[in-house]
Write a protein that holds these residues in place. Structure first.
Motif, PDB file in Angstrom:
ATOM      1  N   HIS A 156       0.696  -1.148  -0.023  1.00 53.22           N
ATOM      2  CA  HIS A 156       0.031  -0.083   0.379  1.00 53.22           C
ATOM      3  C   HIS A 156       0.809   1.073  -0.011  1.00 53.22           C
ATOM      4  CE1 HIS A 156      -4.231   1.413   0.132  1.00 53.22           C
ATOM      5  NE2 HIS A 156      -4.062   2.174   1.015  1.00 53.22           N
ATOM      6  N   MET A 157       2.188   1.232  -0.270  1.00 56.11           N
ATOM      7  CA  MET A 157       2.807   2.528  -0.100  1.00 56.11           C
ATOM      8  C   MET A 157       2.747   3.141  -1.522  1.00 56.11           C
ATOM      9  SD  MET A 157       4.523   2.983   2.480  1.00 56.11           S
ATOM     10  CE  MET A 157       5.918   3.802   2.139  1.00 56.11           C
ATOM     11  N   PRO A 158       2.835   4.291  -1.598  1.00 59.34           N
ATOM     12  CA  PRO A 158       2.901   5.059  -2.757  1.00 59.34           C
ATOM     13  C   PRO A 158       4.033   4.446  -3.693  1.00 59.34           C
ATOM     14  CG  PRO A 158       2.529   6.532  -1.100  1.00 59.34           C
ATOM     15  CD  PRO A 158       2.850   5.334  -0.638  1.00 59.34           C
ATOM     16  N   LEU A 159       3.576   4.305  -5.200  1.00 49.55           N
ATOM     17  CA  LEU A 159       4.756   3.831  -6.197  1.00 49.55           C
ATOM     18  C   LEU A 159       5.607   5.132  -6.400  1.00 49.55           C
ATOM     19  CD1 LEU A 159       2.417   2.010  -8.457  1.00 49.55           C
ATOM     20  CD2 LEU A 159       4.119   0.816  -6.683  1.00 49.55           C
ATOM     21  N   PRO A 160       6.753   4.999  -7.086  1.00 47.72           N
ATOM     22  CA  PRO A 160       7.717   6.088  -7.567  1.00 47.72           C
ATOM     23  C   PRO A 160       6.947   7.030  -8.232  1.00 47.72           C
ATOM     24  CG  PRO A 160       8.748   3.767  -8.037  1.00 47.72           C
ATOM     25  CD  PRO A 160       7.404   3.508  -7.365  1.00 47.72           C
ATOM     26  N   GLY A 161       7.273   8.065  -7.946  1.00 48.22           N
ATOM     27  CA  GLY A 161       6.671   9.433  -8.635  1.00 48.22           C
ATOM     28  C   GLY A 161       5.472   9.861  -8.064  1.00 48.22           C
TER      29      GLY A 161
END
Ligand SMILES: CCCCC/C=C\C/C=C\C/C=C\C/C=C\C/C=C/C(=O)SCCNC(=O)CCNC(=O)[C@H](O)C(C)(C)COP(=O)(O)OP(=O)(O)OC[C@H]1O[C@@H](n2cnc3c(N)ncnc32)[C@H](O)[C@@H]1OP(=O)(O)O
Ligand SMILES: Cc1cc2nc3c(=O)[nH]c(=O)nc-3n(C[C@H](O)[C@H](O)[C@H](O)COP(=O)(O)OP(=O)(O)OC[C@H]3O[C@@H](n4cnc5c(N)ncnc54)[C@H](O)[C@@H]3O)c2cc1C
Length: 632
Positions: free
Chosen positions: A183-188
């Motif tokens: 659930h972590m935000p993806l790169p960018g």
């Protein structure tokens, strides 16, 4: 009114859906509770073989105080309307099984209304067959989308499509925001919650910054337009079709408005029936405040609006389904009509409801200011409806734009759409239908008055625009010079729609229901019509649909109507068949024991869980004992 929810007992048997306890929840608790509720309703749906309609009614029974509202009401419908069949086959099963959780990310910090000026870009990179998504500056970040803050794993991002150095306008792109593993935000991706709101704080409305996020070309939802591998833009339908999701949600907002005004009028009328205060004869018994003419004048409009919006929603749902079926077959003939109608009616319904909800709250006196009365909470929860899915002023102007086109067609002798067929009539051929007092007791006569007033408002602003253009104003100056009149014309058309739907629905019901019920509904319809004329009497007089004599008769008849409705007022709100847990109000319980429920609610107040407040030991004790206070 609302189909009795046969599963109400199952739903409200569970503490999770008992609403008393929500007071005092923190935002995180509200947020978690909302998610828990939707997922539990999903389980109940499976366990009891509920239909989708049962699921929908369960959510309405909880006053939409549930999670995933945008996932369910926008993300999934947007895939259904904007995706190709192959894309639907890929994304719908994931969304419907909650394997991906979505939002509809269109509004930015700097733009919400003006979609042409949205700053988020999706630039096609033919080398990698990808789109590069970017929010180039602070004002570009997506801001407001529901569930974006902490929940959504995916967003349908509305962005300007750039191929080479050409901008092809706003298009929809499926963008994964968070890892499906942790659930972590993806790169960018920079994402978060925009902070506490006046209400609806279980919803994590969020912000989204996109720093050169790459998505495959097939992530552009391509039902209405696509980009080929070699970078050619192919439009397969009008780009207005990309607006389709908003049209659907505007229809849903009319029902949302109906649901909330039913709650408000039920609370106000039930409480006014049990509240006794003052008396008309010196020394006489205290009166039910519901017997005061002024109290009826304050709250019967919300009762009439509940029924008017119910009938209008039913009519517009049918109109939408016909239009949507055609649009999905590629026939956009009804697109302009359904957009014009629903823009105006969404605005009119939400304006009407937020105004009448405040009147319901005021009619409850001091107790209307307690959260336990729920009317204030309901108002706070309803206030966004005048802004979401299009700011109401902007929506009225879209409706007015549609009406101007229709009257131009009418004046050119061309066909017009059914909802504006009255514009075909010669504006000079109207004669006032109310020639004597008793004509004011016939809703059909009132309907003619509404029709003339709407036609007059639209014709008048069309003439003024023409005059301004002929006197040398350019299009935008002429338009801006008449915005107030354009909004007024749109409101007049919408109020005619509500009255027409009310009159036609009651006359249809008369053929099947008892005469008793028919006469009560006729009375309420008549009152709705009379009250609408009185509250906008200046416009009706200006249109020459009525004169001062007719207005005098109408005002007198309106006050008579209040007395006629009074005996059936409580029955008319009981007919909503709303469970106490849906209404949630200590003032509006079916048993009428308002004071007992108010006291029970007070006892549940967290501050009352201890007799002596912590502040006593910090500040009050020394103060009361005359001890010098330590430096604070
Ligand atoms: C099953 C379980 C359910 C669980 C959930 C429970 C309940 C849910 C119930 C309800 C949900 C309700 C709400 C949820 C709460 C909050 C969600 C909020 C979401 C949002 O707010 S999403 C963002 C909404 N944003 C807007 O609405 C933006 C408003 N602005 C615009 O639409 C446009 O900018 C504009 C103002 C219309 C201008 O358009 P534009 O293209 O720039 O220029 P125009 O020249 O005015 O129009 C060009 C052309 O296009 C036509 N047009 C415009 N809009 C539409 C449309 N929507 N549809 C069709 N056609 C449209 C317009 O008429 C012009 O046509 P011409 O022929 O005249 O050229
Ligand atoms: C609770 C909530 C939930 C939301 N959820 C979502 C969501 O899930 N997804 C999403 O994309 N967005 C969402 N929104 C954003 C919402 O769609 C926008 O706020 C709405 O479209 C209004 O745009 P705005 O905020 O830019 O207001 P503005 O357009 O800036 O309005 C400000 C003022 O300018 C006036 N104005 C603007 N343009 C004109 C014009 N052309 N003519 C005359 N007057 C004008 C308006 O009438 C208003 O008085 C949400 C908003 C709220 C409050």
């Amino acid at each position: 009114m609302q189909k009795t929810f046969k599963n109400e007992k199952i739903l409200f048997a569970e503490p999770l859906f008992q609403c008393d306890g929500l007071a005092g929840f923190t935002r995180s608790e509200l947020y978690e509770n909302a998610i828990h509720r939707t997922l539990r309703i999903n389980q109940l749906k499976k366990e009891h073989n509920w239909t989708q309609e049962d699921f929908d009614i369960a959510i309405r029974c909880l006053n939409y105080e549930v999670g995933f509202v945008i996932h369910l009401s926008m993300f999934i419908p947007a895939i259904e309307r904007l995706a190709t069949d192959d894309q639907k086959a890929k994304w719908l099963p994931l969304a419907e099984s909650y394997r991906i959780l979505g939002t509809y990310a269109q509004t930015e910090l700097g733009h919400g209304t003006n979609l042409m000026a949205l700053e988020t870009t999706a630039t096609f990179d033919p080398r990698t067959d990808e789109f590069v998504l970017r929010t180039p500056q602070l004002s570009s970040m997506k801001w407001w989308p529901g569930s974006l803050g902490k929940t959504a794993t995916h967003a349908i991002v509305l962005a300007q499509l750039i191929i080479g150095n050409k901008n092809y306008g706003m298009n929809p792109f499926m963008v994964q925001l968070r890892s499906l593993e942790d659930h972590m935000p993806l790169p960018g991706i920079i994402v978060g919650d925009i902070g506490a709101k006046l209400g609806a704080n279980s919803n994590d409305n969020g912000f989204l910054i996109l720093n050169d996020v790459r998505i495959p070309r097939e992530n552009m939802l391509a039902r209405n337009s696509k980009v080929t591998k070699d970078g050619r833009y192919i439009q397969t339908s009008t780009n207005k079709a990309n607006y389709a999701t908003m049209v659907l949600v505007r229809l849903s907002i009319i029902r949302w408005a109906e649901d909330t005004i039913k709650n408000g009028s039920l609370i106000a009328i039930r409480y006014s029936a049990v509240r006794r205060q003052s008396s008309l004869q010196a020394g006489g018994p205290e009166m039910q405040v519901l017997d005061y003419q002024t109290q009826q004048y304050k709250i019967f409009p919300s009762l009439a609006a509940s029924y008017a919006l119910f009938f209008t929603y039913e009519a517009m749902m049918k109109e939408y389904e016909i239009a949507y079926a055609q649009i999905m077959r590629g026939n956009n003939q009804l697109l302009g009509q359904i957009h014009g109608q629903l823009s105006g009616l969404k605005a009119f319904a939400s304006d009407l409801v937020t105004y009448e909800l405040e009147m319901c709250r005021r009619s409850c006196g001091g107790h209307g200011y307690l959260k336990a009365s729920v009317v204030g909470e309901t108002l706070l929860h309803t206030l966004p409806l005048v802004t979401v899915e299009g700011d109401n002023t902007v929506m009225y102007l879209q409706c007015a734009r549609y009406l101007l086109k229709q009257i131009a067609k009418a004046l050119a002798g061309q066909d017009v759409d059914e909802p504006t067929s009255y514009l075909k009539k010669d504006i000079l051929s109207y004669t006032c239908p109310v020639q004597k007092g008793e004509h004011c007791t016939n809703p059909n006569y009132l309907l003619k008055i509404y029709t003339q007033r709407a036609h007059s408002a639209i014709a008048s602003v069309a003439r003024q625009l023409q005059f301004d253009l002929e006197s040398g104003k350019d299009q935008s100056s002429a338009f801006n010079n008449n915005l107030v009149s354009l909004v007024q014309a749109a409101k007049a058309h919408c109020q005619l729609c509500l009255m027409k739907n009310f009159v036609e629905s009651v006359s249809a019901l008369e053929r099947t229901c008892s005469e008793n019920l028919a006469s009560v509904l006729r009375q309420l319809c008549l009152y709705f019509g009379l009250h609408g004329i009185v509250t906008a009497s200046g416009e009706f007089l200006e249109s020459e649909a009525i004169g001062l004599q007719q207005l005098e008769w109408i005002k007198a008849e309106e006050l008579k109507s209040l007395a006629a409705i009074r005996p059936n007022a409580v029955a008319l709100v009981d007919a909503f068949d709303l469970h106490d847990q849906t209404v949630m109000s200590a003032l509006g319980r079916y048993d009428g024991n308002a004071y007992q429920h108010l006291f029970e609610a007070a006892k549940r107040e967290p501050m009352n869980q201890t007799q002596v407040p912590p502040a006593y030991y910090k500040y009050l004790r020394d103060l009361i004992k005359g001890q010098p206070l330590a430096k604070l």
